[in-house]
Design an enzyme around this catalytic site. Structure first.
Site, short mmCIF file in Angstrom:
data_model
loop_
_atom_site.label_atom_id
_atom_site.label_comp_id
_atom_site.label_asym_id
_atom_site.label_seq_id
_atom_site.Cartn_x
_atom_site.Cartn_y
_atom_site.Cartn_z
N ARG A 90 0.83 -1.21 0.00
CA ARG A 90 0.00 0.00 0.00
C ARG A 90 0.86 1.26 0.00
O ARG A 90 0.56 2.24 -0.70
CB ARG A 90 -0.92 -0.01 1.22
CG ARG A 90 -1.79 1.24 1.32
CD ARG A 90 -2.70 1.19 2.53
NE ARG A 90 -3.55 2.38 2.58
CZ ARG A 90 -4.53 2.55 3.46
NH1 ARG A 90 -4.79 1.62 4.36
NH2 ARG A 90 -5.24 3.65 3.44
N ASN A 144 -10.63 -4.47 -1.35
CA ASN A 144 -10.51 -3.46 -2.40
C ASN A 144 -9.56 -3.91 -3.51
O ASN A 144 -8.65 -4.67 -3.27
CB ASN A 144 -9.99 -2.15 -1.80
CG ASN A 144 -11.07 -1.39 -1.06
OD1 ASN A 144 -12.20 -1.34 -1.50
ND2 ASN A 144 -10.72 -0.80 0.08
N CYS A 164 -19.16 -2.26 0.79
CA CYS A 164 -18.34 -1.09 1.13
C CYS A 164 -19.04 -0.36 2.26
O CYS A 164 -20.27 -0.44 2.41
CB CYS A 164 -18.19 -0.19 -0.09
SG CYS A 164 -17.20 1.30 0.19
N HIS A 194 -16.51 3.31 -4.78
CA HIS A 194 -15.63 4.46 -4.60
C HIS A 194 -15.82 5.51 -5.70
O HIS A 194 -14.91 6.30 -5.98
CB HIS A 194 -14.16 4.03 -4.49
CG HIS A 194 -13.87 3.33 -3.20
ND1 HIS A 194 -12.60 2.92 -2.83
CD2 HIS A 194 -14.68 2.95 -2.19
CE1 HIS A 194 -12.65 2.32 -1.65
NE2 HIS A 194 -13.92 2.33 -1.25
N TYR A 244 -14.41 10.00 -2.13
CA TYR A 244 -13.49 9.55 -3.19
C TYR A 244 -13.61 10.40 -4.44
O TYR A 244 -12.71 10.41 -5.28
CB TYR A 244 -13.75 8.08 -3.53
CG TYR A 244 -13.25 7.13 -2.48
CD1 TYR A 244 -11.93 6.70 -2.47
CD2 TYR A 244 -14.10 6.68 -1.47
CE1 TYR A 244 -11.46 5.85 -1.49
CE2 TYR A 244 -13.64 5.82 -0.49
CZ TYR A 244 -12.33 5.41 -0.50
OH TYR A 244 -11.86 4.57 0.48
#
Length: 421
Positions: A90, A144, A164, A194, A244
């Protein structure tokens, strides 16, 4: 009822356990299995999970294992919450795209594609093993990028629904502002994972009064602060974008911010170390307050609601999920995965009708859906050219020189997770 959590060693898991304990009448779990290859984390999380159950008087049995096949054997539902490559991957997703002046984020843009490429093959392998263990088991994906992963699962014929926590967060926020129960708030939530907008907010159900104009009029500043977009923009749009959308509506501003502060991955990694230390305290028997800063708020309530509805035990009649379009948004293919309100039951989710979307929103949804098509193709088949095509199609990239550089960067930073590289 047996429920299995793959990625059970996550620091998220106590949030899930707390919900299972509090909402045991909605979802009566007899056996809960936490599966994770990281035995040290699993021991800490599993110990706290048992103490939470004991404190709240839940009679269910909690089992921890690193054996995936044993963990999913006979499960009625399997929740996926894994992170291939961990926080280290990440961290990369959030940094190397910035070198091109593009968003560095784990689910959006080049970083989101990198996560999809690492994740889809692993999730499909897990799903095949779930199918062999129990072909009727439901798979609930919280991993995700949820839209792409859920589409991969559905395309392979699995009984899967994507989940989500953005919608349930808005539901709770709006209920608090309106002074009503969350169960009374029905969202007109539409888009892709998102990439969603609240186009109306109704009281009492899909046919109730639309109070979104009232919310924006009386609480627009607070809502704008939450989604980190200017109040005048929300007033002009007449809807509430998910936070987002800031990556699209304020791209360059966000890039400047990301270049001047520690990455979210670095913050989460430090937080996880502290959480794991806390989980190791044998006196701790509830989720710590610090967990609220980790993310995933209300995940447990959403997961319980969805699992209960899928397994026939109850749950809310309407829930926001990621599922096949099937004509709901007529400008998208039927096999696209969208995030909308649906009636959910043992046969799966059935999306509710969606009023025609303003081209301002539908155009972006169509563009990102095309990117997701290409991203899934790259995840399933590999190859540098497929990665390049997906990046070139993404509306936050779109320039061939950036796409070329980002393709090389993505492959270089993820080679150990890409079988074809």
């Amino acid at each position: 009822m047996k429920l299995t959590v793959v990625g059970g060693g996550s620091t998220y898991t106590p949030e899930l356990i707390d919900g299972f304990a509090r909402l045991r009448d909605t979802l009566p779990i007899e056996e809960l299995v936490l599966v994770d290859p990281a035995a040290d984390r699993l021991e800490l999380v599993g110990g706290l999970a048992r103490r939470i159950f004991a404190r709240q008087g839940h009679a269910g049995r909690i089992v921890t294992t690193s054996d995936l096949d044993a963990g999913v054997d006979g499960a009625d539902a399997v929740l996926l919450q894994l992170r291939v490559g961990g926080q280290a991957a990440r961290q990369q997703d959030e940094t190397w795209p910035l070198e091109c002046g593009c968003i560095g984020q784990e689910t959006t843009g080049a970083g989101g594609l990198a996560k999809a490429l690492r994740t889809v093959p692993v999730v499909l392998d897990i799903a095949e093993r779930v199918r062999r263990a129990n072909p009727r088991a439901w798979i609930v994906d919280f991993t995700n990028p949820v839209g792409i992963v859920t589409r991969a699962l559905l395309q392979a014929g699995h009984r899967a629904v994507g989940l989500c926590n953005v919608a349930i967060g808005f539901q709770r926020k709006f209920a608090g502002l309106l002074g009503v129960s969350p169960a009374d708030v029905h969202l007109g939530h539409v888009g892709l994972n998102h990439l969603t907008w609240e186009t109306d907010v109704r009281l009492g159900g899909p046919e109730g009064e639309n109070v979104l104009p009232k919310l924006l009029g009386e609480h627009g500043d607070a809502i704008a602060d939450d989604v980190r977009l200017p109040r005048p923009l929300l007033d002009r749009l007449g809807v509430v974008p998910s936070y987002y959308l800031r990556y699209f509506y304020a791209h360059d501003e966000v890039v400047r911010e990301l270049r001047t502060k520690p990455s979210r991955a670095a913050e989460v990694a430090a937080m996880e170390q502290e959480l794991l230390r806390m989980y190791g305290d044998p006196a701790l028997d509830e989720k710590p307050a610090l967990l609220a800063k980790r993310g995933g708020a209300y995940y447990s309530e959403a997961a319980v609601d969805l699992a209960a509805a899928l397994l026939g035990g109850g749950g809310s009649p309407y829930q926001v999920v990621n599922t096949l379009n099937r004509g709901t948004l007529p400008f998208l293919p039927d096999d696209a995965v969208i995030e909308v309100q649906a009636a959910v039951g043992p046969s799966g989710p059935a999306p509710l009708p969606v009023p025609g979307l303003d081209p301002l929103f539908s155009g972006l949804v169509a563009n990102v859906t095309a990117y997701e098509d290409l991203a899934l193709e790259a995840a399933l088949r590999g190859g540098r050219d497929r990665v390049f095509r997906a990046l070139l199609a993404h509306p936050l990239i779109g320039q061939y020189a950036y796409a070329e550089t980002l393709t090389d960067q993505l492959i270089a930073h993820n080679r150990e997770h890409l079988a074809w590289a």
